[in-house]
Design a protein around this motif. Sequence first.
Motif, PDB file in Angstrom:
ATOM      1  N   PRO A 136       0.837  -1.205   0.000  1.00 25.91           N
ATOM      2  CA  PRO A 136       0.000   0.000   0.000  1.00 25.91           C
ATOM      3  C   PRO A 136       0.870   1.252   0.000  1.00 25.91           C
ATOM      4  O   PRO A 136       2.090   1.170   0.200  1.00 25.91           O
ATOM      5  CB  PRO A 136      -0.773  -0.137   1.322  1.00 25.91           C
ATOM      6  CG  PRO A 136       0.164  -0.874   2.224  1.00 25.91           C
ATOM      7  CD  PRO A 136       1.046  -1.741   1.355  1.00 25.91           C
ATOM      8  N   ASN A 137       0.261   2.395  -0.215  1.00 26.72           N
ATOM      9  CA  ASN A 137       0.961   3.692  -0.138  1.00 26.72           C
ATOM     10  C   ASN A 137       2.268   3.696  -0.939  1.00 26.72           C
ATOM     11  O   ASN A 137       3.314   4.135  -0.458  1.00 26.72           O
ATOM     12  CB  ASN A 137       1.270   4.046   1.333  1.00 26.72           C
ATOM     13  CG  ASN A 137      -0.004   4.072   2.172  1.00 26.72           C
ATOM     14  OD1 ASN A 137      -1.012   4.641   1.756  1.00 26.72           O
ATOM     15  ND2 ASN A 137       0.019   3.420   3.319  1.00 26.72           N
ATOM     16  N   GLY A 138       2.169   3.187  -2.162  1.00 28.97           N
ATOM     17  CA  GLY A 138       3.376   2.982  -2.976  1.00 28.97           C
ATOM     18  C   GLY A 138       4.219   4.220  -3.195  1.00 28.97           C
ATOM     19  O   GLY A 138       5.443   4.121  -3.308  1.00 28.97           O
ATOM     20  N   LYS A 139       3.557   5.385  -3.230  1.00 31.77           N
ATOM     21  CA  LYS A 139       4.328   6.623  -3.497  1.00 31.77           C
ATOM     22  C   LYS A 139       5.354   6.892  -2.400  1.00 31.77           C
ATOM     23  O   LYS A 139       6.355   7.561  -2.644  1.00 31.77           O
ATOM     24  CB  LYS A 139       3.384   7.816  -3.627  1.00 31.77           C
ATOM     25  CG  LYS A 139       2.729   7.866  -5.000  1.00 31.77           C
ATOM     26  CD  LYS A 139       1.955   9.136  -5.215  1.00 31.77           C
ATOM     27  CE  LYS A 139       1.237   9.044  -6.553  1.00 31.77           C
ATOM     28  NZ  LYS A 139      -0.021   9.762  -6.582  1.00 31.77           N
ATOM     29  N   GLN A 140       5.075   6.378  -1.208  1.00 33.79           N
ATOM     30  CA  GLN A 140       6.018   6.597  -0.107  1.00 33.79           C
ATOM     31  C   GLN A 140       7.326   5.835  -0.322  1.00 33.79           C
ATOM     32  O   GLN A 140       8.304   6.057   0.387  1.00 33.79           O
ATOM     33  CB  GLN A 140       5.385   6.184   1.225  1.00 33.79           C
ATOM     34  CG  GLN A 140       4.253   7.105   1.638  1.00 33.79           C
ATOM     35  CD  GLN A 140       3.555   6.642   2.919  1.00 33.79           C
ATOM     36  OE1 GLN A 140       4.023   5.744   3.611  1.00 33.79           O
ATOM     37  NE2 GLN A 140       2.419   7.255   3.211  1.00 33.79           N
ATOM     38  N   GLN A 141       7.305   4.908  -1.285  1.00 34.55           N
ATOM     39  CA  GLN A 141       8.530   4.150  -1.566  1.00 34.55           C
ATOM     40  C   GLN A 141       9.078   4.502  -2.949  1.00 34.55           C
ATOM     41  O   GLN A 141       9.643   3.667  -3.633  1.00 34.55           O
ATOM     42  CB  GLN A 141       8.265   2.656  -1.458  1.00 34.55           C
ATOM     43  CG  GLN A 141       7.834   2.243  -0.056  1.00 34.55           C
ATOM     44  CD  GLN A 141       7.902   0.753   0.142  1.00 34.55           C
ATOM     45  OE1 GLN A 141       8.964   0.144   0.020  1.00 34.55           O
ATOM     46  NE2 GLN A 141       6.774   0.148   0.440  1.00 34.55           N
ATOM     47  N   MET A 142       8.821   5.763  -3.328  1.00 35.47           N
ATOM     48  CA  MET A 142       9.355   6.246  -4.594  1.00 35.47           C
ATOM     49  C   MET A 142      10.241   7.442  -4.337  1.00 35.47           C
ATOM     50  O   MET A 142      10.007   8.203  -3.383  1.00 35.47           O
ATOM     51  CB  MET A 142       8.209   6.673  -5.503  1.00 35.47           C
ATOM     52  CG  MET A 142       7.466   5.471  -6.048  1.00 35.47           C
ATOM     53  SD  MET A 142       6.304   5.952  -7.277  1.00 35.47           S
ATOM     54  CE  MET A 142       6.185   4.443  -8.205  1.00 35.47           C
ATOM     55  N   ASP A 143      11.238   7.625  -5.198  1.00 36.60           N
ATOM     56  CA  ASP A 143      12.084   8.809  -5.048  1.00 36.60           C
ATOM     57  C   ASP A 143      11.413   9.999  -5.749  1.00 36.60           C
ATOM     58  O   ASP A 143      10.313   9.870  -6.311  1.00 36.60           O
ATOM     59  CB  ASP A 143      13.516   8.547  -5.548  1.00 36.60           C
ATOM     60  CG  ASP A 143      13.589   8.281  -7.046  1.00 36.60           C
ATOM     61  OD1 ASP A 143      12.627   8.636  -7.764  1.00 36.60           O
ATOM     62  OD2 ASP A 143      14.607   7.729  -7.496  1.00 36.60           O
ATOM     63  N   GLU A 144      12.079  11.139  -5.751  1.00 33.19           N
ATOM     64  CA  GLU A 144      11.467  12.361  -6.288  1.00 33.19           C
ATOM     65  C   GLU A 144      11.236  12.283  -7.798  1.00 33.19           C
ATOM     66  O   GLU A 144      10.455  13.046  -8.362  1.00 33.19           O
ATOM     67  CB  GLU A 144      12.291  13.615  -5.911  1.00 33.19           C
ATOM     68  CG  GLU A 144      13.719  13.672  -6.409  1.00 33.19           C
ATOM     69  CD  GLU A 144      14.713  12.811  -5.601  1.00 33.19           C
ATOM     70  OE1 GLU A 144      14.280  12.084  -4.676  1.00 33.19           O
ATOM     71  OE2 GLU A 144      15.918  12.869  -5.919  1.00 33.19           O
ATOM     72  N   ASN A 145      11.870  11.325  -8.465  1.00 33.37           N
ATOM     73  CA  ASN A 145      11.667  11.149  -9.915  1.00 33.37           C
ATOM     74  C   ASN A 145      10.616  10.090 -10.242  1.00 33.37           C
ATOM     75  O   ASN A 145      10.464   9.697 -11.400  1.00 33.37           O
ATOM     76  CB  ASN A 145      12.987  10.758 -10.585  1.00 33.37           C
ATOM     77  CG  ASN A 145      14.059  11.811 -10.373  1.00 33.37           C
ATOM     78  OD1 ASN A 145      13.780  12.997 -10.540  1.00 33.37           O
ATOM     79  ND2 ASN A 145      15.244  11.393  -9.977  1.00 33.37           N
TER      80      ASN A 145
END
Length: 186
Positions: A150-159
């Motif tokens: 869940p909340n995949g964006k929290q495991q993405m870098d700024e790009n």
Amino acid sequence: MKKVKIVAIVGSLRKGSFNGQLAVQAGKVLGDRAELEILEFSDVPFFNQDIEYPAPDAVKRVREIVKSADGLWFFSPEYNHSFPGVLKNLIDWLSRPINESEGQVLAGKPAALSGITPGISGTGIAQDHLVTLISFLNMRVMNAPRVLIPNGKQQMDENGHLTLSVSAPFLEKQAEDFLRFISKEG
Ligand code: FNR
């Protein structure tokens, strides 16, 4: 000895897909232990019995790739609490006999399931629907572990690149267990 071949089926066709990125990460996690091929199936037409035989070239191609796999690893988004229609369409094609003498290519194949969403669901409901379908088609499903992020964006870098800062160990465990599951007789 022949290297284990795992075919990744991503239930999203979009560029930059979270689930596509998860499949790429799975390939990295597998490293030398297996070859991971991400199945390209955007050219597979809508299933229609009027065009079933002879099978369209794109269908022949995906069937051959799936047939050559030692295991299939699904990476699917959740759409409206199920898996996307493009994935159902692909599986409907794969579920059909190739010809009068050969069966379908999914039966007996080991399957693993993973998914990632930007929201809180983590794709669990979609995975349950997918398990129902692929079990009906006699795939050999590894029910645990599955990976749900869940909340995949929290495991993405700024790009917008998936880093899996939290979930990497879960993917590693699933990869390890899936390799063991594949190596066991069905
Ligand atoms: C979604 N999304 C979504 N997410 C979720 O967690 N549960 C859901 O039921 C749905 N339903 C849904 C329906 C439709 C038609 C779309 C287009 C989207 C959001 C979805 O998780 C999000 O768009 C993901 O980024 C899709 O996965 P990929 O393309 O990034 O792999």
